[in-house]
Design a protein around this motif. Structure first.
Motif, PDB file in Angstrom:
ATOM      1  N   GLU A  52       0.833  -1.211   0.000  1.00 52.86           N
ATOM      2  CA  GLU A  52       0.000   0.000   0.000  1.00 52.86           C
ATOM      3  C   GLU A  52       0.859   1.250   0.000  1.00 52.86           C
ATOM      4  O   GLU A  52       0.593   2.198  -0.740  1.00 52.86           O
ATOM      5  CB  GLU A  52      -0.960  -0.002   1.190  1.00 52.86           C
ATOM      6  CG  GLU A  52      -2.109  -0.967   1.022  1.00 52.86           C
ATOM      7  CD  GLU A  52      -2.981  -1.083   2.258  1.00 52.86           C
ATOM      8  OE1 GLU A  52      -2.870  -0.240   3.184  1.00 52.86           O
ATOM      9  OE2 GLU A  52      -3.779  -2.045   2.320  1.00 52.86           O
ATOM     10  N   PHE A  53       1.895   1.272   0.827  1.00 52.81           N
ATOM     11  CA  PHE A  53       2.793   2.417   0.831  1.00 52.81           C
ATOM     12  C   PHE A  53       3.504   2.539  -0.518  1.00 52.81           C
ATOM     13  O   PHE A  53       3.592   3.631  -1.090  1.00 52.81           O
ATOM     14  CB  PHE A  53       3.823   2.313   1.963  1.00 52.81           C
ATOM     15  CG  PHE A  53       4.871   3.375   1.869  1.00 52.81           C
ATOM     16  CD1 PHE A  53       4.572   4.693   2.179  1.00 52.81           C
ATOM     17  CD2 PHE A  53       6.149   3.066   1.439  1.00 52.81           C
ATOM     18  CE1 PHE A  53       5.526   5.694   2.061  1.00 52.81           C
ATOM     19  CE2 PHE A  53       7.115   4.059   1.314  1.00 52.81           C
ATOM     20  CZ  PHE A  53       6.802   5.375   1.625  1.00 52.81           C
ATOM     21  N   ALA A  54       4.000   1.417  -1.028  1.00 50.14           N
ATOM     22  CA  ALA A  54       4.719   1.438  -2.307  1.00 50.14           C
ATOM     23  C   ALA A  54       3.863   1.988  -3.436  1.00 50.14           C
ATOM     24  O   ALA A  54       4.370   2.630  -4.358  1.00 50.14           O
ATOM     25  CB  ALA A  54       5.208   0.028  -2.650  1.00 50.14           C
ATOM     26  N   ARG A  55       2.570   1.766  -3.342  1.00 52.22           N
ATOM     27  CA  ARG A  55       1.641   2.197  -4.395  1.00 52.22           C
ATOM     28  C   ARG A  55       1.021   3.567  -4.130  1.00 52.22           C
ATOM     29  O   ARG A  55       0.045   3.931  -4.776  1.00 52.22           O
ATOM     30  CB  ARG A  55       0.568   1.133  -4.574  1.00 52.22           C
ATOM     31  CG  ARG A  55       1.156  -0.161  -5.126  1.00 52.22           C
ATOM     32  CD  ARG A  55       0.125  -1.247  -5.246  1.00 52.22           C
ATOM     33  NE  ARG A  55       0.724  -2.440  -5.843  1.00 52.22           N
ATOM     34  CZ  ARG A  55       0.487  -3.671  -5.463  1.00 52.22           C
ATOM     35  NH1 ARG A  55      -0.372  -3.904  -4.482  1.00 52.22           N
ATOM     36  NH2 ARG A  55       1.085  -4.679  -6.058  1.00 52.22           N
ATOM     37  N   GLY A  56       1.552   4.296  -3.169  1.00 54.50           N
ATOM     38  CA  GLY A  56       1.081   5.664  -2.964  1.00 54.50           C
ATOM     39  C   GLY A  56       0.451   5.945  -1.619  1.00 54.50           C
ATOM     40  O   GLY A  56       0.045   7.073  -1.355  1.00 54.50           O
ATOM     41  N   GLY A  57       0.351   4.953  -0.756  1.00 56.39           N
ATOM     42  CA  GLY A  57      -0.251   5.162   0.558  1.00 56.39           C
ATOM     43  C   GLY A  57       0.650   5.954   1.487  1.00 56.39           C
ATOM     44  O   GLY A  57       1.787   6.297   1.155  1.00 56.39           O
ATOM     45  N   GLU A  58       0.126   6.229   2.640  1.00 53.53           N
ATOM     46  CA  GLU A  58       0.862   7.009   3.635  1.00 53.53           C
ATOM     47  C   GLU A  58       1.834   6.133   4.411  1.00 53.53           C
ATOM     48  O   GLU A  58       1.596   4.950   4.612  1.00 53.53           O
ATOM     49  CB  GLU A  58      -0.115   7.681   4.602  1.00 53.53           C
ATOM     50  CG  GLU A  58      -0.940   8.777   3.959  1.00 53.53           C
ATOM     51  CD  GLU A  58      -0.089   9.860   3.325  1.00 53.53           C
ATOM     52  OE1 GLU A  58       0.842  10.360   3.992  1.00 53.53           O
ATOM     53  OE2 GLU A  58      -0.345  10.206   2.155  1.00 53.53           O
ATOM     54  N   ARG A  59       2.888   6.749   4.864  1.00 57.43           N
ATOM     55  CA  ARG A  59       3.858   6.080   5.732  1.00 57.43           C
ATOM     56  C   ARG A  59       3.488   6.480   7.146  1.00 57.43           C
ATOM     57  O   ARG A  59       3.766   7.589   7.584  1.00 57.43           O
ATOM     58  CB  ARG A  59       5.266   6.545   5.377  1.00 57.43           C
ATOM     59  CG  ARG A  59       6.338   5.839   6.164  1.00 57.43           C
ATOM     60  CD  ARG A  59       7.694   6.262   5.691  1.00 57.43           C
ATOM     61  NE  ARG A  59       8.034   7.559   6.263  1.00 57.43           N
ATOM     62  CZ  ARG A  59       9.273   8.011   6.363  1.00 57.43           C
ATOM     63  NH1 ARG A  59      10.280   7.312   5.908  1.00 57.43           N
ATOM     64  NH2 ARG A  59       9.501   9.186   6.899  1.00 57.43           N
ATOM     65  N   GLY A  60       2.822   5.567   7.841  1.00 60.03           N
ATOM     66  CA  GLY A  60       2.349   5.927   9.170  1.00 60.03           C
ATOM     67  C   GLY A  60       2.146   4.738  10.073  1.00 60.03           C
ATOM     68  O   GLY A  60       2.795   3.700   9.946  1.00 60.03           O
ATOM     69  N   LYS A  61       1.217   4.896  10.975  1.00 66.27           N
ATOM     70  CA  LYS A  61       0.953   3.934  12.036  1.00 66.27           C
ATOM     71  C   LYS A  61       0.675   2.525  11.514  1.00 66.27           C
ATOM     72  O   LYS A  61       1.116   1.542  12.105  1.00 66.27           O
ATOM     73  CB  LYS A  61      -0.207   4.442  12.889  1.00 66.27           C
ATOM     74  CG  LYS A  61      -0.431   3.645  14.164  1.00 66.27           C
ATOM     75  CD  LYS A  61      -1.465   4.331  15.023  1.00 66.27           C
ATOM     76  CE  LYS A  61      -1.777   3.669  16.331  1.00 66.27           C
ATOM     77  NZ  LYS A  61      -1.474   2.303  16.531  1.00 66.27           N
ATOM     78  N   SER A  62      -0.030   2.398  10.410  1.00 71.32           N
ATOM     79  CA  SER A  62      -0.354   1.082   9.866  1.00 71.32           C
ATOM     80  C   SER A  62       0.907   0.279   9.554  1.00 71.32           C
ATOM     81  O   SER A  62       0.991  -0.912   9.882  1.00 71.32           O
ATOM     82  CB  SER A  62      -1.201   1.230   8.600  1.00 71.32           C
ATOM     83  OG  SER A  62      -1.328  -0.006   7.953  1.00 71.32           O
ATOM     84  N   LEU A  63       1.886   0.924   8.947  1.00 73.00           N
ATOM     85  CA  LEU A  63       3.140   0.224   8.655  1.00 73.00           C
ATOM     86  C   LEU A  63       3.837  -0.207   9.931  1.00 73.00           C
ATOM     87  O   LEU A  63       4.296  -1.351  10.041  1.00 73.00           O
ATOM     88  CB  LEU A  63       4.069   1.118   7.832  1.00 73.00           C
ATOM     89  CG  LEU A  63       3.792   1.183   6.351  1.00 73.00           C
ATOM     90  CD1 LEU A  63       4.559   2.329   5.715  1.00 73.00           C
ATOM     91  CD2 LEU A  63       4.150  -0.121   5.683  1.00 73.00           C
ATOM     92  N   ARG A  64       3.916   0.691  10.885  1.00 72.32           N
ATOM     93  CA  ARG A  64       4.585   0.358  12.148  1.00 72.32           C
ATOM     94  C   ARG A  64       3.854  -0.773  12.872  1.00 72.32           C
ATOM     95  O   ARG A  64       4.473  -1.704  13.378  1.00 72.32           O
ATOM     96  CB  ARG A  64       4.640   1.588  13.061  1.00 72.32           C
ATOM     97  CG  ARG A  64       5.667   2.582  12.654  1.00 72.32           C
ATOM     98  CD  ARG A  64       5.780   3.677  13.729  1.00 72.32           C
ATOM     99  NE  ARG A  64       6.544   4.783  13.222  1.00 72.32           N
ATOM    100  CZ  ARG A  64       6.026   5.892  12.714  1.00 72.32           C
ATOM    101  NH1 ARG A  64       4.728   6.063  12.648  1.00 72.32           N
ATOM    102  NH2 ARG A  64       6.815   6.854  12.279  1.00 72.32           N
ATOM    103  N   ASP A  65       2.535  -0.665  12.927  1.00 73.72           N
ATOM    104  CA  ASP A  65       1.745  -1.675  13.638  1.00 73.72           C
ATOM    105  C   ASP A  65       1.844  -3.047  12.982  1.00 73.72           C
ATOM    106  O   ASP A  65       1.966  -4.060  13.674  1.00 73.72           O
ATOM    107  CB  ASP A  65       0.280  -1.255  13.727  1.00 73.72           C
ATOM    108  CG  ASP A  65       0.051  -0.080  14.673  1.00 73.72           C
ATOM    109  OD1 ASP A  65       0.992   0.305  15.413  1.00 73.72           O
ATOM    110  OD2 ASP A  65      -1.060   0.469  14.657  1.00 73.72           O
ATOM    111  N   THR A  66       1.797  -3.079  11.652  1.00 71.05           N
ATOM    112  CA  THR A  66       1.860  -4.386  10.984  1.00 71.05           C
ATOM    113  C   THR A  66       3.267  -4.982  11.069  1.00 71.05           C
ATOM    114  O   THR A  66       3.409  -6.198  11.180  1.00 71.05           O
ATOM    115  CB  THR A  66       1.386  -4.313   9.517  1.00 71.05           C
ATOM    116  OG1 THR A  66       2.210  -3.403   8.780  1.00 71.05           O
ATOM    117  CG2 THR A  66      -0.080  -3.935   9.426  1.00 71.05           C
TER     118      THR A  66
END
Length: 182
Positions: A52-66
Protein backbone atom coordinates in the motif's frame (compact mmCIF):
# COMPACT_ATOMS: atom_id res chain seq x y z
CA UNK A 1 32.83 9.62 12.44
CA UNK A 2 31.32 12.40 10.40
CA UNK A 3 30.98 10.18 7.31
CA UNK A 4 28.89 7.71 9.26
CA UNK A 5 26.16 10.20 10.04
CA UNK A 6 25.99 12.33 6.91
CA UNK A 7 22.58 12.63 5.30
CA UNK A 8 21.60 10.83 2.13
CA UNK A 9 18.93 12.35 -0.05
CA UNK A 10 15.92 10.04 -0.29
CA UNK A 11 12.71 11.00 -2.02
CA UNK A 12 9.31 9.62 -1.12
CA UNK A 13 9.43 7.75 -4.46
CA UNK A 14 12.79 6.19 -3.50
CA UNK A 15 11.21 4.90 -0.30
CA UNK A 16 8.20 3.57 -2.23
CA UNK A 17 10.49 1.66 -4.61
CA UNK A 18 12.43 0.14 -1.72
CA UNK A 19 9.19 -0.84 0.04
CA UNK A 20 7.78 -2.42 -3.13
CA UNK A 21 11.00 -4.37 -3.65
CA UNK A 22 10.95 -5.58 -0.03
CA UNK A 23 7.25 -6.49 -0.27
CA UNK A 24 7.87 -8.60 -3.39
CA UNK A 25 10.72 -10.43 -1.64
CA UNK A 26 8.66 -11.19 1.47
CA UNK A 27 5.54 -12.09 -0.48
CA UNK A 28 7.47 -14.88 -2.18
CA UNK A 29 7.76 -16.77 1.13
CA UNK A 30 4.48 -15.91 2.87
CA UNK A 31 3.26 -19.43 2.15
CA UNK A 32 6.07 -20.79 4.34
CA UNK A 33 4.65 -18.96 7.34
CA UNK A 34 1.02 -19.62 6.40
CA UNK A 35 1.63 -23.36 6.13
CA UNK A 36 3.01 -23.27 9.67
CA UNK A 37 0.41 -20.86 11.07
CA UNK A 38 -2.62 -20.92 8.71
CA UNK A 39 -4.83 -18.81 10.98
CA UNK A 40 -2.33 -15.99 11.54
CA UNK A 41 -2.69 -13.17 8.99
CA UNK A 42 -0.12 -10.82 10.56
CA UNK A 43 2.79 -11.35 8.12
CA UNK A 44 0.46 -11.06 5.12
CA UNK A 45 -0.97 -7.85 6.58
CA UNK A 46 2.57 -6.45 6.94
CA UNK A 47 3.32 -7.23 3.29
CA UNK A 48 -0.02 -5.72 2.27
CA UNK A 49 0.80 -2.53 4.19
CA UNK A 50 4.21 -2.35 2.49
CA UNK A 51 2.52 -2.69 -0.92
CA UNK A 52 0.00 0.00 0.00
CA UNK A 53 2.79 2.42 0.83
CA UNK A 54 4.72 1.44 -2.31
CA UNK A 55 1.64 2.20 -4.40
CA UNK A 56 1.08 5.66 -2.96
CA UNK A 57 -0.25 5.16 0.56
CA UNK A 58 0.86 7.01 3.64
CA UNK A 59 3.86 6.08 5.73
CA UNK A 60 2.35 5.93 9.17
CA UNK A 61 0.95 3.93 12.04
CA UNK A 62 -0.35 1.08 9.87
CA UNK A 63 3.14 0.22 8.65
CA UNK A 64 4.58 0.36 12.15
CA UNK A 65 1.75 -1.67 13.64
CA UNK A 66 1.86 -4.39 10.98
CA UNK A 67 5.65 -4.64 11.21
CA UNK A 68 5.37 -5.07 14.98
CA UNK A 69 2.60 -7.64 14.56
CA UNK A 70 4.67 -9.64 12.04
CA UNK A 71 7.54 -9.65 14.54
CA UNK A 72 5.18 -11.06 17.18
CA UNK A 73 3.92 -13.62 14.65
CA UNK A 74 7.51 -14.79 14.11
CA UNK A 75 7.69 -15.61 17.81
CA UNK A 76 4.66 -17.89 17.46
CA UNK A 77 6.08 -19.82 14.49
CA UNK A 78 6.65 -23.51 14.99
CA UNK A 79 9.53 -23.76 12.50
CA UNK A 80 12.63 -21.72 11.85
CA UNK A 81 11.63 -21.32 8.20
CA UNK A 82 8.26 -19.83 9.19
CA UNK A 83 9.99 -17.51 11.63
CA UNK A 84 12.33 -16.23 8.89
CA UNK A 85 9.35 -15.74 6.55
CA UNK A 86 7.58 -13.64 9.19
CA UNK A 87 10.77 -11.62 9.71
CA UNK A 88 10.83 -11.03 5.94
CA UNK A 89 7.30 -9.62 6.19
CA UNK A 90 8.28 -7.46 9.16
CA UNK A 91 11.25 -6.16 7.16
CA UNK A 92 9.01 -5.36 4.20
CA UNK A 93 6.78 -3.14 6.33
CA UNK A 94 9.84 -1.60 7.94
CA UNK A 95 11.52 -0.81 4.61
CA UNK A 96 9.53 2.41 4.34
CA UNK A 97 11.47 3.65 7.36
CA UNK A 98 14.88 3.60 5.70
CA UNK A 99 16.71 6.44 7.40
CA UNK A 100 18.64 8.95 5.26
CA UNK A 101 21.83 8.39 7.24
CA UNK A 102 25.03 7.14 5.60
CA UNK A 103 25.29 4.15 7.90
CA UNK A 104 25.93 0.59 6.75
CA UNK A 105 23.26 -0.64 9.16
CA UNK A 106 20.60 1.08 7.01
CA UNK A 107 21.28 -1.43 4.22
CA UNK A 108 19.20 -3.95 6.18
CA UNK A 109 16.12 -1.76 5.59
CA UNK A 110 16.70 -2.21 1.86
CA UNK A 111 17.82 -5.85 1.74
CA UNK A 112 16.51 -7.42 4.95
CA UNK A 113 13.28 -8.79 3.48
CA UNK A 114 15.19 -10.45 0.65
CA UNK A 115 17.77 -11.95 2.99
CA UNK A 116 15.22 -13.26 5.50
CA UNK A 117 13.20 -14.71 2.63
CA UNK A 118 16.32 -16.39 1.20
CA UNK A 119 17.04 -17.87 4.62
CA UNK A 120 13.48 -19.20 4.79
CA UNK A 121 14.02 -20.81 1.38
CA UNK A 122 17.22 -22.44 2.64
CA UNK A 123 15.51 -23.83 5.72
CA UNK A 124 12.60 -25.21 3.70
CA UNK A 125 15.23 -27.00 1.60
CA UNK A 126 16.77 -28.70 4.64
CA UNK A 127 19.24 -25.84 5.20
CA UNK A 128 20.59 -26.09 1.66
CA UNK A 129 22.49 -22.89 0.92
CA UNK A 130 22.01 -23.45 -2.81
CA UNK A 131 18.31 -22.70 -2.29
CA UNK A 132 19.26 -19.39 -0.71
CA UNK A 133 21.60 -18.57 -3.60
CA UNK A 134 18.84 -19.35 -6.10
CA UNK A 135 16.42 -17.17 -4.16
CA UNK A 136 18.95 -14.32 -4.11
CA UNK A 137 19.22 -14.61 -7.90
CA UNK A 138 15.46 -14.00 -8.06
CA UNK A 139 15.79 -11.07 -5.67
CA UNK A 140 18.45 -9.49 -7.86
CA UNK A 141 16.10 -9.77 -10.86
CA UNK A 142 13.37 -8.01 -8.83
CA UNK A 143 15.55 -5.01 -8.10
CA UNK A 144 14.64 -1.94 -10.09
CA UNK A 145 17.24 0.62 -11.15
CA UNK A 146 15.89 2.93 -8.44
CA UNK A 147 16.43 0.29 -5.73
CA UNK A 148 20.00 -0.29 -6.92
CA UNK A 149 20.64 3.46 -7.04
CA UNK A 150 19.31 3.92 -3.50
CA UNK A 151 21.44 1.03 -2.24
CA UNK A 152 24.57 2.49 -3.82
CA UNK A 153 24.06 5.73 -1.86
CA UNK A 154 24.77 3.83 1.37
CA UNK A 155 27.97 2.19 2.61
CA UNK A 156 28.31 -1.55 2.02
CA UNK A 157 26.43 -3.87 4.38
CA UNK A 158 28.14 -4.36 7.74
CA UNK A 159 29.73 -7.50 9.12
CA UNK A 160 27.87 -9.76 11.53
CA UNK A 161 24.29 -10.92 11.62
CA UNK A 162 24.84 -14.65 11.24
CA UNK A 163 23.56 -16.40 8.14
CA UNK A 164 21.06 -13.61 7.36
CA UNK A 165 23.94 -11.14 7.56
CA UNK A 166 25.89 -13.27 5.08
CA UNK A 167 22.89 -13.25 2.74
CA UNK A 168 22.54 -9.47 3.08
CA UNK A 169 26.22 -9.01 2.19
CA UNK A 170 25.94 -11.38 -0.79
CA UNK A 171 22.86 -9.57 -2.05
CA UNK A 172 24.50 -6.20 -1.43
CA UNK A 173 27.56 -7.20 -3.48
CA UNK A 174 25.43 -8.61 -6.30
CA UNK A 175 23.26 -5.50 -6.56
CA UNK A 176 26.19 -3.09 -6.34
CA UNK A 177 27.84 -4.90 -9.25
CA UNK A 178 24.85 -4.23 -11.51
CA UNK A 179 24.76 -1.49 -14.08
CA UNK A 180 21.07 -0.83 -14.64
CA UNK A 181 19.25 1.71 -16.70
CA UNK A 182 15.63 2.69 -16.40
Amino acid sequence: MAGDTSEIVLSRQDLREVAGFAAACAEAVLEVFETDQPDDPRPREAVRAAWEFARGGERGKSLRDTASAALKAAKSAQTAAAREAAWAAMSAAGAAYLHPLAKATQVKHILGAGAYAARAAELVADDDQRAGAEFLDQVVRRATPVVVDVLKRFPAAPDGGGRVGELIRALDADLRSLTLTE
